[in-house]
Design an enzyme around this catalytic site. Sequence first.
Site, PDB file in Angstrom:
ATOM      1  CE1 TYR A 144      62.826  52.742  39.968  1.00  0.00           C
ATOM      2  CE2 TYR A 144      63.687  50.983  41.359  1.00  0.00           C
ATOM      3  CZ  TYR A 144      62.708  51.920  41.086  1.00  0.00           C
ATOM      4  OH  TYR A 144      61.624  52.051  41.905  1.00  0.00           O
ATOM      5  CE  LYS A 148      62.880  55.786  42.273  1.00  0.00           C
ATOM      6  NZ  LYS A 148      62.008  56.970  42.433  1.00  0.00           N
TER       7      LYS A 148
END
Length: 238
Positions: A144, A148
């Site tokens: 994640y 990002k």
Amino acid sequence: MAAAKRVLIYGGKGALGAVCVQSFKAKNFWVCSIDLSPNESADANIIVTELNDWEKQDEQVQQRLAEVLQDEKLDGIFCIAGGWAGGNAASKAFIKNSNLMWKQSVWSSCISASLASSHLKQGGVLQLTGAVPALAGTAGMIGYGMAKAAVHQLTKSLAADNGGLPKNAVIATILPVTLDTPMNRKFMPDADQTTWTPLEYVATMFTEWSENINRPASGSLLKLITKDGNTALECVEK
């Protein structure tokens, strides 16, 4: 009579996407949604079926949007597609989850940027979605955080003079902490929800940007900080 403003929402069927579609429609915008299933409130829908090949997904979306828009241009493109998965390098699902995070955040962001290069008006706005935790290490959710962080870097590249966006276009990326979604309420019932950012706040902000109201500087990474139920933007200095 002035022509309706037009926006594209990548992820228009999700919790935030649905609120954004409603917010834009309330302001008489024409709205196109891109997602895995249609948003019945949108004026047009592009259903993504190419989920395992980045180039094919781009080709599918590009072709369908060209058909939908004909020669019209967009005032804004809002990419709020994404998801979450945890795990560190020792996790059995580390590669699987990292791959999923890349697909959900980086694929959609890059395709949105490519769409903006062709279909966004001069002076239009492109919005992407990053995350506050990805400003530092994310040991418990490495995939994640990587995805990002890549979106943050993409933002800075697009804001450069030769980034490929139309003249005077603005690229800005929001960095939420926790959004007040039904799923978050379900899975975190005991959390302090006064620190969660309301979806309506985000949707209203996007409609304002599309009308050239309170727009941030191009290349901005904007933290959404909510405290005691009140939300404010905090620009990250890089």
